[in-house]
Write an enzyme that holds these catalytic residues in place. Structure first.
Site, PDB file in Angstrom:
ATOM      1  N   GLU A  69      46.921  31.548  38.431  1.00 41.59           N
ATOM      2  CA  GLU A  69      46.811  32.894  37.764  1.00 41.59           C
ATOM      3  C   GLU A  69      48.097  33.337  37.160  1.00 41.59           C
ATOM      4  OE1 GLU A  69      44.080  32.843  41.737  1.00 41.59           O
ATOM      5  OE2 GLU A  69      46.456  32.011  41.085  1.00 41.59           O
ATOM      6  N   PHE A 131      40.429  39.787  55.234  1.00 43.90           N
ATOM      7  CA  PHE A 131      40.844  38.264  54.379  1.00 43.90           C
ATOM      8  C   PHE A 131      40.970  38.549  53.081  1.00 43.90           C
ATOM      9  CE2 PHE A 131      39.104  34.290  52.078  1.00 43.90           C
ATOM     10  CZ  PHE A 131      40.198  33.502  52.877  1.00 43.90           C
ATOM     11  N   GLN A 132      42.110  38.216  52.711  1.00 46.60           N
ATOM     12  CA  GLN A 132      42.575  38.164  51.245  1.00 46.60           C
ATOM     13  C   GLN A 132      42.525  39.623  50.706  1.00 46.60           C
ATOM     14  OE1 GLN A 132      40.352  35.449  48.665  1.00 46.60           O
ATOM     15  NE2 GLN A 132      41.823  33.740  49.329  1.00 46.60           N
ATOM     16  N   LYS A 181      35.252  44.782  45.692  1.00 45.72           N
ATOM     17  CA  LYS A 181      33.823  43.772  45.476  1.00 45.72           C
ATOM     18  C   LYS A 181      32.616  44.856  45.339  1.00 45.72           C
ATOM     19  CE  LYS A 181      31.911  39.486  47.018  1.00 45.72           C
ATOM     20  NZ  LYS A 181      31.949  38.459  48.101  1.00 45.72           N
ATOM     21  N   MET A 496      71.136  26.051  32.081  1.00 47.07           N
ATOM     22  CA  MET A 496      71.905  27.207  31.857  1.00 47.07           C
ATOM     23  C   MET A 496      72.494  27.528  33.396  1.00 47.07           C
ATOM     24  SD  MET A 496      72.970  29.361  29.675  1.00 47.07           S
ATOM     25  CE  MET A 496      71.744  29.734  28.554  1.00 47.07           C
TER      26      MET A 496
END
Length: 618
Positions: A69, A131-132, A181, A496
């Site tokens: 993502e 959940f999530q 949802k 760097m």
């Protein structure tokens, strides 16, 4: 956050339709011109992906399935930078949403228009540690222009219209829309909201500059003997490159740019002095130290630009033009502050100058331009040519020779600074994470760029350490035939970090060597079905780049470069812009010199500080 409303007389006259929240979202995105979405599905966002399936079947939108993502947010960011349009990314709830955070923060610090859309657990489950479930609204609040949780499907069209308006107007930036949802499934009387049908109470960015301030700015410009234009990313965002060129030529003002401002002014122009700041050109940093008028255009006096702030342009009066009033005077108080869109303000300034017949007096500015020419000759940017192998700078120079007008993305580190020093392409063709300095940005951003500009050459310049942050996106390139050319500058280090450890930490190289466990990049590319090239010698460089550019498909090209090359010039922490390390020692043209009382180095009298030891010259 801003209050929102849509007056009745501005609402769409289209008839009510019973539609789901997911349909309302996809139809609203279509109405706002969205052609490409970068994302990754998951449970909470499945109702939206189900509607996306139908939209794709109708040919309305293309979804680019990333492998992580974070890459979706960087790709949307690259898409926006290349086009000036709003980039769009999707992710599901929980880890999907939190994986967007780095990309959202990147867009926020660089003022990039983006709409990030996340799935969320059902409304009844919010706050139960389902959940999530994560509070992505709260997590992202400090790094977005605005956030929404869609509580009802009937609000979807309005929220999308507001999100696009906020993201793309004023100082651009990311906006988050979090969608539970069950809102995706919920039916409502869907009334579309068209772009431009939004009325946001309390949100009305100032576009035009104050006429009195513009007159005051012109007065300072007319009086200045050593003026300098300091151009930042705001000039790119407002497409002000033509106005900057006209103003510079009218008053014969040299132009320096920030990392974000690269491309806003033609680097081949005789008035260009390149990038300023920590790894900017010596002549840009000397110019900003000696100028008597600094015209800041869409720039924010960032610490990587200013060095020691109280010595930055310490002899100069300041004109500061920016659309964000919070930036004007935040780090440096200007004599003439002008709040407004950069392009609009410069148009006003040019119009006023023409009306009053105000222009350059070459007798006043010529000595200043001559002095900058001396600095340019004394301290040129030079790509080293080692006896063995190939230097990183040579790779950048050869890329610029063969693909001078390509869209270039970079990751973050030494390769990024070398690319900034040696590439000389046009507006919106330089795409790099500046404010956040995000490793793993380059390849994903290049995907977004190439999707937006299919017919244009798109090249990602990365380092071996940065590339390993998001290498899985080679799979996205392969699946969708996204013809990005990626060049890895491989020195076996976090370059760097190694340079700082060498310079400031007693050469204690703690956890910065990347050679052990490094992949064979050529084989890695081939594993994804992508052409891989690996070279290690100068004699191979030009032909390998030509082969890469000629190939009809994505290519991963590794160049094994000299391992211990450092990126110079460099302003050490806490030093002023005139105190640069690593300036090249060249045969210098005749000018007045003074020896440093501390280290004995010979310096032009125009230097305020010795670049070798930082001692103030008398």
């Amino acid at each position: 956050m801003v209050s929102t409303s849509i007056p009745k007389d501005s609402q769409s006259t289209e008839t009510h339709q019973r539609k789901t929240g997911a349909f309302a979202l996809m139809d609203s995105l279509r109405r706002h011109g969205v052609k490409h979405i970068f994302g990754y599905p998951g449970g909470a966002i499945l109702p939206i992906y189900d509607e996306l399936y139908r939209s794709e079947a109708r040919g309305e939108v293309q979804h680019i399935l990333v492998r992580h993502e974070q890459a979706a947010s960087h790709a949307a960011d690259g898409y926006a930078r290349a086009t000036g349009k709003v980039g769009v990314c999707f992710a599901t709830s929980g880890p999907g949403a939190t994986n967007l955070v780095t990309g959202i923060a990147t867009a926020h610090l660089d003022s990039i228009p983006m709409v990030a859309i996340t799935g969320q657990v059902a409304r009844a489950a919010i706050g139960t540690d389902a959940f999530q479930e994560t509070d992505i609204f709260g997590i992202t609040t400090p790094i977005v222009k605005n956030s929404y949780v869609v509580r009802h499907a009937k609000d979807m069209a309005r929220i999308v219209a507001e999100a696009f308006h906020i993201a793309s107007t004023g100082r651009p930036g990311p906006v988050l829309i979090d969608i539970p949802k069950d809102v995706g499934y919920e039916e409502c009387d869907y009334i579309p909201v068209q772009p431009g049908e939004v009325n946001l109470r309390g949100y009305k960015p100032t576009v035009k500059g104050n006429p009195r301030q513009i007159s005051a700015a012109l007065k300072l410009i007319k009086q200045a003997e050593k003026p300098l234009m300091y151009v930042g990313g705001g000039a790119i965002a407002s497409d002000a490159h033509n106005q900057i060129k006209e103003l510079a030529e009218r008053f014969q003002i040299p132009v320096t740019t920030t990392l974000m401002g690269l491309g806003a002014f033609d680097e081949h122009h005789p008035l260009a002095v390149g990038m300023l700041g920590m790894h900017g050109t010596a002549y840009a940093n000397f110019a900003v130290s000696e100028c008597d008028l600094l015209i800041a255009i869409g720039a924010r006096f960032d610490d990587r630009v200013t060095g020691k702030l109280d010595e930055f342009a310490s002899r100069a009066k300041v004109i500061h033009i920016d659309i964000d009033p919070a930036e004007v005077g935040k780090n440096r108080a200007p004599e003439v502050p002008i709040v407004g869109d950069v392009r609009k303000v410069l148009e006003q300034m040019l119009e006023r100058a023409k009306e009053a017949d105000i222009g350059s007096d070459s007798k006043i500015t010529k000595p200043w331009l001559d002095q900058i020419s001396v600095w340019r000759q004394e301290y040129p940017l030079v790509a080293p040519h080692p006896e063995q192998g190939v230097s990183p700078q040579e790779v950048i120079v050869e890329l610029n020779n063969q693909a001078p007008q390509a869209f270039y993305t970079t990751d973050v580190g030494q390769h990024q600074m070398w690319a900034a020093q040696f590439l000389k392409n046009g507006p919106r063709r330089w795409i790099s994470s500046a404010g956040l300095g995000t490793m793993g940005y380059g390849l994903a951003a290049a995907m977004g760029v190439k999707v937006a500009v299919r017919e244009e050459e798109t090249i990602c310049i990365s380092g071996d350490a940065s590339f390993q942050m998001n290498p899985q996106e080679l799979g996205t390139l392969a699946q969708f035939g996204i013809n990005v050319k990626t060049v890895i500058i491989n020195n076996g280090w976090q370059g760097m970090v190694r340079q700082w450890q060498q310079s400031f930490f007693g050469e204690r190289y703690s956890s910065s060597n990347m050679e052990v466990g490094a992949p064979d990049f050529k084989i890695l590319a081939q594993a994804y079905g992508i052409k891989g090239i690996s070279i290690s010698d100068r004699s191979e460089l030009a032909s390998a780049i030509a082969e890469m550019l000629a190939h009809d498909g994505p290519v991963l090209m590794e160049v094994k470069v000299t391992k211990n090359e450092n990126c110079y010039p460099m302003i050490a922490p806490g030093k002023s812009n005139s105190q640069m390390l690593g300036l090249p020692q060249k045969d210098r043209p005749a000018t007045e010199f003074v020896n440093c009382g501390e280290c004995g180095t010979t310096n032009p009298t125009a230097n305020k500080f010795c670049p070798e030891c930082g001692n103030e010259l008398s």
